[in-house]
Design an enzyme around this catalytic site. Structure first.
Site, PDB file in Angstrom:
ATOM      1  CE1 TYR A  41      -4.728   5.513   2.362  1.00 57.67           C
ATOM      2  CE2 TYR A  41      -5.088   5.484   4.741  1.00 57.67           C
ATOM      3  CZ  TYR A  41      -5.382   5.006   3.477  1.00 57.67           C
ATOM      4  OH  TYR A  41      -6.343   4.034   3.307  1.00 57.67           O
ATOM      5  CG  PHE A  51      -4.037   3.468  -4.763  1.00 57.23           C
ATOM      6  CD1 PHE A  51      -4.094   2.942  -3.482  1.00 57.23           C
ATOM      7  CD2 PHE A  51      -2.825   3.985  -5.207  1.00 57.23           C
ATOM      8  CE1 PHE A  51      -2.983   2.921  -2.664  1.00 57.23           C
ATOM      9  CE2 PHE A  51      -1.710   3.979  -4.385  1.00 57.23           C
ATOM     10  CZ  PHE A  51      -1.783   3.452  -3.107  1.00 57.23           C
ATOM     11  CG  ASP A  52      -7.456   3.852   0.234  1.00 53.04           C
ATOM     12  OD1 ASP A  52      -8.561   4.435   0.355  1.00 53.04           O
ATOM     13  OD2 ASP A  52      -7.021   3.047   1.076  1.00 53.04           O
ATOM     14  CB  ILE A  71       2.560  -1.888   2.810  1.00 54.21           C
ATOM     15  CG1 ILE A  71       2.482  -0.360   2.966  1.00 54.21           C
ATOM     16  CG2 ILE A  71       1.369  -2.424   2.031  1.00 54.21           C
ATOM     17  CD1 ILE A  71       2.505   0.388   1.652  1.00 54.21           C
ATOM     18  CE1 TYR A  97      -1.551  -3.712  -0.282  1.00 55.63           C
ATOM     19  CE2 TYR A  97      -0.794  -1.632  -1.225  1.00 55.63           C
ATOM     20  CZ  TYR A  97      -1.543  -2.322  -0.294  1.00 55.63           C
ATOM     21  OH  TYR A  97      -2.298  -1.645   0.621  1.00 55.63           O
ATOM     22  CG  PHE A 114       1.237   5.928   0.653  1.00 57.32           C
ATOM     23  CD1 PHE A 114      -0.117   5.683   0.781  1.00 57.32           C
ATOM     24  CD2 PHE A 114       2.067   4.897   0.239  1.00 57.32           C
ATOM     25  CE1 PHE A 114      -0.634   4.426   0.507  1.00 57.32           C
ATOM     26  CE2 PHE A 114       1.557   3.637  -0.021  1.00 57.32           C
ATOM     27  CZ  PHE A 114       0.204   3.400   0.106  1.00 57.32           C
TER      28      PHE A 114
END
Length: 440
Positions: A41, A51-52, A71, A97, A114
Site C-alpha cells: 500500500y 504519509f506511509d 482502520i 483516523y 490508499f
C-alpha cells in the site's frame, strides 16, 4: 486513465469508502474474515502527500482481515479485492483516523487515499486446535444467516481434490454431526459447521482431519496427504435451539442420541458412537432428576465400552470416574475402571478397584481373577525394581571398595563372605527401607 476517470464503487454504502480499480484481479475468490492477507500500500493525503508506504519499505504489509487491527476502510476494502488486483481506496475520516488523526503525519478529520495491491492471503484457521490443519476460504458469499446445527439435516455439494486431480464429487444429504456415516471427512464436516446457507467455500485439510497416516487407496491418496475440498451448502434445517428446551424435552433428545449411539456401536463405528453418547450427556447437563441421571450413567458407561474397544483406556478411565461421581458403588464401572487401570499399568489402582468390587460382591469370580493378575504384575514390577536396586548396590560397593578399601563400612567389607541368601536378605532390607513398601 486518472483516478478521477475511474469508476467508483461505494463499498461502505454511505460513500465513506470508495474503491477505484486500477488493475483487475484473477479469479472470483476473495479473502474472508480471519484470513491473513498480504498486500502493498501507499497512503496519501488529498493533496498528494505520502504519509506511509510499504512499497518504499520493500516489505509487504500483513494483517488478519476483519479483526479490527486496521482502520475500518482497510477491513472493508481489502475484503473485496481479488488476487493481483490493484485499486485506489478513498476513505472518509470516520473510516480512517477520525477527528483525532494520527499525528504528526495525518491531521485531524483527514480523508485518505490508499493505493493497494493484493499479493495474496492465507486461509482462516478453523481447526479445533488452531494449528492450521484446516484452512477456510470463501469463494461465494451469502447474505443468509442460517448455519448447520447438530441433528439438523444438511445438503451439500462437495468436490475433493488431491494434487490437482478430482477424486470425489457428489451431492449428499445427511444429519449434521453424523457425517462420517456417509463418508464425510471430519475436516469437511467442521468446515460445513462454519458455513451459512448458500455459501461456497474452499478448504485445505491436513492429514489429521483428512485420511491420516493410512491415506485412501480407493482414491489413490497416499499417507499423510493434504487435500482440498470445494463445498457448497445447498440446504440446512433450522435445527434445535437447546436453550429453549424444557427439562423433559432435553431428556427426550438425550434418549434419541443414546439410541443413535447404540446403533453406531452395533455397527462397530465406535468414534461416532462416542460422539452420540457425548451429545446425549450434553443435553442432560442441567437435569438432575433420577431418570436423567440413569440415562446419563448408561450413556457414559457405553462410552467406556467404546474406549476399551478402541484402546483408549485413559479416556475410558476418565469416563468411569464420571459415572462413579453419580454412582460410587456401581460394580460394573468399578470393574471396568480396574480393567482400564490394568491396561495402562496402574496396577495398584487396578487392585484397589477389583478389591472394592469383591467387597461389594464377594462372589464375583471375574474380579477374583483380576486381583490375582494385579498381584502378579505388582510382584513382577517389584522384583524387577529390586534387581535394578541390587545391581546399583553392588556397583556402588565395588566402586567404594576400589577408592577407599581401608575405610569401607563393615557391611561392604563382608560382601565377599556372604552367601547368596545373605546378599538377598540385605538387598531386600535396603530396598524395603528405602522404598517404604510392603512386600506381597
Amino acid at each position: 486513465m486518472t483516478a478521477t476517470e475511474l469508476q467508483k464503487i461505494d463499498i461502505s454504502g454511505d460513500g465513506g469508502v470508495q474503491k477505484e480499480i486500477l488493475k483487475e484481479g484473477n479469479g472470483d475468490e476473495t479473502a474472508c474474515v480471519g484470513c491473513t492477507v498480504s498486500l502493498h500500500y501507499t497512503g496519501r493525503l488529498t493533496d498528494g502527500t505520502v504519509f506511509d508506504s510499504s512499497v518504499d519499505r520493500g516489505e509487504p504489509f500483513e494483517f488478519e482481515l476483519g479483526k479490527g487491527s486496521v482502520i475500518k476502510a482497510f477491513d472493508l476494502g481489502v475484503a473485496t479485492m481479488k488476487l493481483g488486483e490493484k485499486c485506489y481506496l478513498t476513505c472518509a475520516p470516520n473510516y480512517a483516523y477520525g477527528a483525532a488523526g494520527s499525528p504528526p503525519s495525518i491531521p485531524p478529520d483527514s480523508t485518505l487515499i490508499f493505493e493497494l495491491e493484493m499479493l495474496g492471503w492465507k486461509g482462516k484457521d478453523i481447526s479445533p486446535e488452531q494449528d492450521k490443519s484446516i484452512e477456510y476460504y470463501v469463494l461465494e458469499k451469502s447474505d443468509k444467516r442460517r448455519s448447520p446445527k447438530d441433528g439438523s439435516s444438511v445438503k451439500v455439494h462437495i468436490t475433493g481434490k488431491y494434487d490437482g486431480n478430482v477424486f470425489e464429487e457428489r451431492e449428499v444429504q445427511f444429519v449434521f454431526g453424523e457425517g462420517s456415516d456417509v463418508g464425510i471427512l471430519d475436516g469437511v464436516e467442521i468446515a460445513i459447521g462454519k458455513m451459512v446457507l448458500g455459501e461456497t467455500a474452499r478448504i485445505k485439510i491436513k492429514p489429521t482431519y483428512a485420511f491420516g497416516v493410512k491415506g485412501c487407496p480407493e482414491h489413490n491418496i497416499p499417507p499423510n496427504a493434504t487435500v482440498e475440498y470445494t463445498i457448497k451448502l445447498i440446504d440446512c434445517e433450522k435445527g434445535l435451539e437447546d436453550w429453549k428446551l424444557s427439562d423433559n424435552e432435553r431428556l427426550e433428545q438425550a434418549k434419541i442420541y443414546k439410541e443413535k449411539g447404540t446403533t453406531y456401536f452395533k455397527k462397530q463405528d465406535y468414534p461416532l458412537a462416542i460422539k452420540m453418547y457425548k451429545k446425549c450427556v450434553s443435553f442432560l447437563e442441567n437435569n438432575s432428576d433420577n431418570e436423567s441421571n440413569k440415562v446419563k450413567v448408561a450413556a457414559i458407561s457405553n462410552q467406556v465400552l467404546c474406549y476399551q474397544k478402541t484402546n483408549q483406556e485413559h479416556a475410558g478411565k476418565q469416563a468411569c470416574n464420571e459415572v462413579l461421581e453419580l454412582e460410587p458403588r456401581n460394580i460394573k464401572i468399578l470393574y471396568r475402571r480396574g480393567q482400564c487401570n490394568l491396561a495402562i499399568n496402574e496396577c495398584e489402582e487396578a487392585l484397589s478397584d477389583f478389591q472394592y468390587v469383591m467387597q461389594l460382591d464377594p462372589s464375583n469370580k471375574a474380579a477374583q481373577n483380576q486381583i490375582l493378575i494385579c498381584k502378579r504384575k505388582i510382584k513382577e514390577a517389584n522384583d524387577k525394581e529390586k534387581k535394578i536396586y541390587a545391581n546399583m548396590f553392588f556397583k556402588l560397593a565395588a566402586n567404594d571398595k576400589q577408592q577407599e578399601p581401608e575405610d569401607e563400612p563393615d557391611i561392604l567389607a563382608k560382601c565377599g563372605e556372604w552367601t547368596d541368601e545373605d546378599t538377598k536378605r540385605e538387598v531386600d532390607r535396603a530396598f524395603e527401607r528405602d522404598n517404604n513398601i510392603v512386600m506381597i
